[in-house]
Design an enzyme around this catalytic site. Structure first.
Site, short mmCIF file in Angstrom:
data_model
loop_
_atom_site.label_atom_id
_atom_site.label_comp_id
_atom_site.label_asym_id
_atom_site.label_seq_id
_atom_site.Cartn_x
_atom_site.Cartn_y
_atom_site.Cartn_z
N THR A 32 38.08 4.80 141.72
CA THR A 32 36.66 4.65 141.43
C THR A 32 35.84 5.06 142.64
O THR A 32 36.33 5.03 143.78
CB THR A 32 36.34 3.19 141.04
OG1 THR A 32 34.95 3.08 140.74
CG2 THR A 32 36.68 2.23 142.18
N ARG A 33 34.59 5.46 142.38
CA ARG A 33 33.64 5.75 143.46
C ARG A 33 32.41 4.85 143.33
O ARG A 33 31.42 5.06 144.01
CB ARG A 33 33.23 7.22 143.45
CG ARG A 33 32.56 7.67 142.16
CD ARG A 33 32.18 9.15 142.20
NE ARG A 33 31.64 9.58 140.92
CZ ARG A 33 30.38 9.41 140.55
NH1 ARG A 33 29.52 8.81 141.36
NH2 ARG A 33 29.96 9.83 139.37
N HIS B 43 32.77 -4.07 138.30
CA HIS B 43 32.21 -5.28 137.72
C HIS B 43 33.21 -5.89 136.73
O HIS B 43 34.38 -5.51 136.71
CB HIS B 43 30.86 -4.96 137.05
CG HIS B 43 29.86 -4.38 138.01
ND1 HIS B 43 29.33 -5.10 139.06
CD2 HIS B 43 29.32 -3.13 138.10
CE1 HIS B 43 28.49 -4.34 139.74
NE2 HIS B 43 28.47 -3.14 139.19
N HIS C 248 35.25 -3.49 134.50
CA HIS C 248 36.31 -2.76 135.20
C HIS C 248 37.52 -3.66 135.46
O HIS C 248 38.67 -3.22 135.36
CB HIS C 248 35.78 -2.22 136.53
CG HIS C 248 34.60 -1.32 136.40
ND1 HIS C 248 33.31 -1.76 136.58
CD2 HIS C 248 34.50 0.00 136.09
CE1 HIS C 248 32.47 -0.76 136.40
NE2 HIS C 248 33.16 0.32 136.09
N ARG D 125 36.81 8.53 130.97
CA ARG D 125 36.04 9.49 130.18
C ARG D 125 35.29 10.42 131.13
O ARG D 125 34.61 9.97 132.04
CB ARG D 125 35.06 8.72 129.30
CG ARG D 125 34.29 9.56 128.29
CD ARG D 125 33.37 8.67 127.47
NE ARG D 125 32.69 9.41 126.42
CZ ARG D 125 31.58 10.10 126.60
NH1 ARG D 125 31.02 10.15 127.80
NH2 ARG D 125 31.02 10.76 125.60
#
Length: 409
Positions: free
Chosen positions: A36-37, A41, A44, A130
């Site tokens: 992730t970048r 929350h 996730h 996605r």
């Protein structure tokens, strides 16, 4: 070959060999990696935990901490958020490690590259989202890549790569169930609650409530520390206008009123003082004027970034230079441009230094408003006609504007 030295979060930085050795020591045989970048929350956390559970594997949270997209939250803030989040997983099930990698936003091919990197780190599964690493829309407003192109390409090469692709499941919060479920499992009549990234940033900026179902309180508190609401952010009030228009007088009145309110440090960057202390070697050619304004903008950006108030009062006659200053400061806090639109005739009448008379006589060359143009702002936040109000009234109007924008309370 020397490995680059990183001084931050050193305990969370592991080479591929170190990660493989650590997995082997812990007895982890199946590992799902998540990249992730962005801050993570509740959705996730639910997504990654579900993916690891389905694969009967342990979980590696491996965020990118190199260059990402402009506007993304800095990695220092994000890593502190991840450290809070990791405590929400079952003990001994999940590990946090940082990947010093710059995002290329290369879509499917970058997704394959990310899978190879995780394979090298010893992972057996990789979650692909996605439009993974997609650059967004093209010049015609269409998505550059299809939403599932990355997943299809990683799945296509999964056997050759030796790492299995786990598709990202869109998790949504169902009010009636009080829990997150995959979007395709929502039943008719159930209420789905959602907060978009844009809405989340707005709530942060406005200091509004962020519900516990969306994110963990510790994560929100961390983000509020580094992304405070507007009334705690720094800002710059940038005056522009002709020599003698009243910029400095109004700026000084505003400074006094802001200091009276208290709460933040106030710094005055007056044109004459900056010329004396910061740009004494510069002349008054267009090039040197631009350099002087850009220097003012840089100092103001540092003040704004660190939560202070910068008041700038140069002539700043050129549109492009003012835009460059705005572009430097606006991402860091507030930027309020005030055009002190006093006419040349009024400025000449007030000319205590005799500068306009010397310019008319040709003694002073390239004088703004006489022998050099002044490009008036087209859309300033405020426009003040000093013929119609006193400096005190003008400063009060600016205070009210700052209050309406949310920068002061």
């Amino acid at each position: 070959v020397e490995v680059p030295m990183h001084y931050d979060f050193r305990s969370l930085r592991n080479s591929p060999a170190e990660m493989r050795a650590l997995f082997n020591k812990l007895g982890w045989r199946k590992i799902v990696a998540f990249q992730t970048r962005n801050p993570m929350h509740r959705a996730h956390q639910e997504l990654t935990f579900r993916a690891a559970k389905l694969a009967q594997a342990n979980l590696l949270i491996q965020p990118v901490v190199g260059m990402t997209k402009p506007g993304d939250i800095d990695h220092y803030s994000r890593v502190r958020c991840y450290e809070h989040l990791i405590k929400q997983y079952p003990e001994q099930s999940t590990m946090l490690s940082l990947l010093h990698l710059a995002m290329r936003m290369g879509g499917p091919r970058e997704a394959v590259w990310h899978a190879i990197i995780r394979k090298n780190h010893g992972c057996t599964h990789f979650i692909v989202g996605r439009d993974h690493a997609g650059p967004g829309k093209d010049s015609n407003g269409k998505d550059f890549y299809g939403p599932y192109d990355a997943q299809e390409m990683v799945a296509q090469y999964a056997e050759e790569l030796g790492i299995e692709m786990v598709p990202f499941q869109e998790m949504v919060y169902v009010e009636e169930l009080a829990e997150y479920v995959p979007q395709d499992e929502v039943k008719p009549g159930q209420t789905v609650l959602n907060i978009s990234g844009t809405e989340f940033r707005r709530r942060l900026m406005e200091g509004l409530e962020i519900p516990a179902w969306f994110s963990y309180p510790e994560v929100v508190a961390e983000l509020r520390r580094t992304h405070p609401p507007k009334h705690l952010q720094g800002f710059t009030v940038f005056f522009t206008g002709l020599s003698g228009s009243g910029k400095s007088t109004i700026a000084n009145a505003l400074m006094v009123k802001l200091m009276e309110l208290g709460g933040r440090r106030v710094t005055m960057l007056d044109g004459d003082l900056v010329r004396k202390n910061l740009s004494s070697e510069l002349g008054f050619s267009k090039e040197h004027r631009n350099i002087n304004i850009l220097r003012i903008g840089y100092v103001a950006s540092e003040i704004t970034k660190n939560g202070g108030i910068a008041i700038c009062a140069p002539i700043a006659p050129y549109t492009q230079t003012r835009k460059d200053v705005r572009d430097t400061i606006a991402p860091l806090g507030g930027f309020i441009e005030v055009h002190v639109a006093t006419t040349v005739e009024t400025c000449e009448q007030r000319d205590r230094k005799g500068l306009y008379a010397k310019a008319r006589a040709g003694i002073i060359k390239e004088f703004t408003g006489i022998s050099d143009p002044y490009e008036a702002p087209e859309n300033p936040e405020m426009k003040i006609q000093t013929e119609e109000c006193t400096p005190d009234e003008a400063a009060q109007r600016i205070l009210l504007k700052l209050e309406s924008l949310g920068y002061i309370r």
